[in-house]
Design an enzyme around this catalytic site. Structure first.
Site, short mmCIF file in Angstrom:
data_model
loop_
_atom_site.label_atom_id
_atom_site.label_comp_id
_atom_site.label_asym_id
_atom_site.label_seq_id
_atom_site.Cartn_x
_atom_site.Cartn_y
_atom_site.Cartn_z
N THR A 167 7.73 8.36 -1.20
CA THR A 167 6.59 7.90 -1.99
C THR A 167 6.35 8.84 -3.17
O THR A 167 6.15 8.40 -4.31
CB THR A 167 5.34 7.83 -1.10
OG1 THR A 167 5.57 6.84 -0.08
CG2 THR A 167 4.11 7.43 -1.91
N CYS B 148 5.32 -0.26 6.86
CA CYS B 148 4.22 0.19 6.03
C CYS B 148 3.13 -0.86 5.90
O CYS B 148 1.95 -0.54 5.81
CB CYS B 148 4.72 0.53 4.63
SG CYS B 148 5.84 1.90 4.64
#
Lengths: 405, 382
Positions: free
Chosen positions: B70, B325
């Site tokens: 990320t 996620c």
């Protein structure tokens, strides 16, 4: 197919006349030192060539080491074949198959020192050339500038074949020009100067000033690592570390700031001269470059040089900084040199040293310190190490870390 | 227990954990410190960097350590936006990117950047012609993932790279998070690619570790300003132990890669062919070479993906709906939506994701479990 030996051609020897033997002997010794960690090799120096018999070792690492040794003009990995034409043909074809790509031009070049062999030079050239045409119709013969030259040497003990010739480092075998003390800091210039000294055959030993506790082990190890970088050119180099902190403290306490640097350098030079005398060195080399910093103006050099009559050679004296950096990159010392460890020249550096110091002043201020006593103390504390190719000093944890990764 | 959720995260390798522990105990100095302990820690970081660079065929000065995928995606995209904003504000990405890319793009849109989202076909692939058509004078960045995390489609990066040869100043970023050890190194090491994102925990390293590749000469603005670590590009005290463990895990992951890929492919084929033999099933990840070997997304129609995941859990099989996620937020799969999969089928999707430790025996157990789960759902239906 396996290469059986590397044939080494000497450089710049034809002019040496009666000294030739000494040159070859020295080169032989240097090659042996450079290859010290390959005990399986047999090294045989001859009048025209040096033969390194591989005895089944891989040839690439040996070639890599040789490419740095001064005094070598070129070298070729070769195959040894017994004096039987069938075997010679077979080996030649195998060698060509491996090293001559499809469609290239080639020629055969024979040298015959054994005049008793059945074929003469032309005979051998024709025999192998014909054979090659039969087996490799893709090849074309060309006498001038062929892509590949198949070299054939007919010697008493056997016939040697090679197709590859690697350019050597040139220069003179280290040691043939005598021995000198090299003042090595941790900077960019002195390793380049050392390289140039080695290139002209000068056997150098490093003199490095260090100032614990003001400087770290890293600074000392960096200088040793730089030395290790230079060993492939001639073999082992002695590294002499001179403790300098006490002298610097004394000078700092007793000499006016403008002359700190000049007096420090005078002491360094005196010490280097003393070491040179002690060890039979004939000259001092350093990395000074005219006009680069305050200690390297001609006035400074004169004031510093005043303490000795020993020849001081400055190989990079007239090179530009960019030229020196370029050379440092070529010999792979640059990245090491720019590592940021404080060295003895930087810790007590005055903010504005005199760029035009006077020799008489320098002499005068120097009298304020006990030159003899301080020198004797430093000389008693010399640390001498012999540094060999491949040694590492900075990343001593490397193996431990490699295990972890 | 069968762990088939490796695209969500992998189990840390025990060797990498040993390295973590040893480094954390013996090389605990701050790599920026001047003393010996600092030097030793610095040496660990730099040797790890060299190893990682060698493994992915890059130079050490092209590797920067991050906290994971990320951060890598955010950094490269925002860093490019900041570094190149005077040259233009147009960015091109795809409709099937991971939220780390997608939501970063959304933030940039709020800041006035113009983002083009390339569509995908029914199999989950972008069309390079769409990219060609989307390129503009003010385009500064193209960001396309290598392996889609939801269905495993391997994007045609080589064709994208060919197109971008004509736009040498446009940054080309590839999210390579799902790519390690999956036989696609040649694809992601295309010389036209400027930036790559990697995440440690996807290849048996630890959470909170990752790295990016940034081609020499390419510049991005730092997101993390501070003490000037990583040549001023990414400040923050280096995670020495995590970095070392990641270097080790990467080496292990890339060892015998071909064999591992072949094994995963065989398992995936076994499961695919079995599941296909049932009536009410749909397979989204094809067995063709343009799909990654480790991801298999499918559906049992009429049953919600979440229900399927729990039913398998009861059988001792752990997997995800399409993306771990987003599964807790209850959103439907964005990749399947982009593939124009009917919503009612997309909500039935679930994902098996493999790694090199999975075995054919586990595939057999999975088949048994599938049979039970399927029969159960069919009974409820009837």
């Amino acid at each position: 197919m396996k290469y059986s030996e590397i044939m080494v051609r000497y450089g710049e020897l034809s002019t040496k006349g009666r000294n030739r033997k000494a040159f070859i002997g020295r080169l032989n010794g240097n090659v042996a030192k450079t290859l010290h960690d390959f005990p399986e090799l047999t090294i045989r120096p001859k009048r025209d060539r040096l033969h390194i018999e591989l005895n089944d070792l891989p040839y690439e690492p040996i070639m890599d080491r040789l490419s740095h040794v001064f005094g070598i003009q070129s070298f070729s990995p070769s195959i040894k074949v017994e004096k039987d034409m069938d075997k010679v043909r077979e080996a030649a074809l195998e060698l060509m198959d491996r090293t001559a790509p499809k469609g290239v031009t080639f020629k055969v070049q024979t040298k015959r020192s054994d005049k008793t062999f059945e074929l003469d030079t032309n005979g051998m050239n024709l025999a192998l050339g014909d054979y090659m045409f039969d087996k490799r119709p893709d090849l074309t013969a060309q006498m001038k500038h062929p892509d590949v030259t198949l070299r054939v040497e007919i010697r008493r003990e056997a016939i040697f074949l090679s197709t590859e010739t690697v350019k050597g480092a040139g220069g003179l075998p280290v040691g043939t020009a005598g021995k000198a003390a090299m003042m090595l800091s941790g900077g960019i210039d002195s390793p380049v100067a050392a390289y140039l000294a080695l290139k002209r055959g000068v056997d150098i030993e490093m003199v490095h000033f260090f100032s614990p506790p003001y400087t770290s082990d890293n600074a000392l190890n960096k200088a040793k690592e730089l030395t290790a970088k230079l060993t492939p050119y001639g073999g082992r180099i002695d590294f002499i570390a001179v403790p300098f902190a006490h002298i610097q403290e004394e000078i700092k306490a007793k000499v006016p700031e403008g002359y700190l640097m000049t007096v420090q350098r005078r002491l360094m030079l005196r010490l280097t001269e003393a070491i040179a005398h002690q060890r039979g060195d004939l000259a001092i080399f350093n990395g000074e470059s005219v006009g680069q910093v305050a200690s390297q103006t001609l006035q400074s050099m004169a004031a510093i040089n005043d303490v000795t009559v020993m020849p001081i050679v400055r190989p990079v004296a007239t090179m530009d900084k960019t030229e020196i950096i370029e050379q440092a990159r070529k010999i792979d010392t640059y990245d090491l040199s720019i590592m940021p460890f404080e060295d003895c020249c930087t810790i007590f550096a005055p903010p504005s040293p005199k760029t035009q110091p006077r020799t008489d002043r320098a002499r005068h201020y120097e009298q304020r310190i006990d030159v003899e006593g301080l020198m004797a103390e430093a000389m008693a504390g010399l640390q001498i190490n012999s540094i060999r190719p491949g040694q590492e000093f900075l990343n001593q944890d490397q193996d431990i870390i490699a295990e972890l990764l | 227990m069968i762990y088939f959720d490796n695209s969500a995260t992998t189990k840390p390798d025990s060797g990498a954990l040993d390295t973590y522990r040893t480094v954390a105990e013996q090389f605990f100095g701050n790599p920026s410190s001047l003393h010996k302990l600092g030097d030793k820690a610095k040496a660990v970081v730099e040797q790890s960097r060299e190893q990682i660079a060698e493994l992915i065929h890059a130079k050490p000065n092209e590797i920067y350590f991050t906290s994971g995928g990320t951060e890598g995606d955010n950094w490269i995209i925002k860093g490019t936006a900041m570094a190149k904003r005077m040259f233009g504000k147009h960015i091109i990405t795809t409709t099937i990117e991971h939220p780390a890319v997608r939501n970063t793009m959304a933030q940039l849109e709020d800041l006035g950047f113009d983002v083009t989202y390339l569509p995908v076909d029914s199999r989950g692939f972008i069309n390079p012609d769409d990219l060609k058509a989307a390129m503009r004078d003010d385009t500064i960045l193209v960001s396309i993932m290598a392996v889609n995390n939801e269905v495993g489609s391997i994007q045609p990066l080589d064709k994208v790279a060919d197109i971008l040869q004509d736009y040498p100043t446009v940054h080309f970023h590839v999210d390579a998070v799902q790519s390690v050890g999956k036989g696609v190194m040649d694809l992601i090491r295309n010389p036209r690619i400027d930036f790559l994102t990697f995440s440690g925990h996807k290849f048996h390293a630890l959470r909170g570790t990752g790295f990016i590749y940034a081609k020499q000469g390419r510049r991005i603005e730092p997101l993390m300003a501070g003490g000037g670590q990583e040549k001023d590009w990414r400040s923050g005290t280096e995670n020495t132990a995590g970095i070392a463990a990641m270097a080790k895990a990467l080496r292990l992951a890339l060892t015998d890669e071909d064999k591992k890929v072949a094994r995963e492919q065989a398992i995936r084929k076994e499961i695919t062919e079995y599941v296909e033999s049932f009536d009410h099933t749909v397979i989204f990840s094809k067995l063709t070479p343009d799909f990654a070997p480790h991801i298999l997304t499918m559906a049992i129609t009429g049953v919600r993906g979440e229900t399927i995941v729990h039913a398998f859990e009861n059988e001792g099989v752990y997997m995800s709906t399409t993306s771990a996620c987003s599964s807790r937020s209850g959103q439907e799969s964005s990749t399947l939506a982009a593939m124009n999969v009917d919503g009612s089928i997309a909500e039935s999707a679930f994902r098996v994701s493999l790694d090199e430790d999975n075995t054919m025996a586990e595939a057999e157990q999975f088949k048994q479990a599938f049979k039970n789960v399927y029969a159960g759902f069919m009974r409820m239906r009837a």
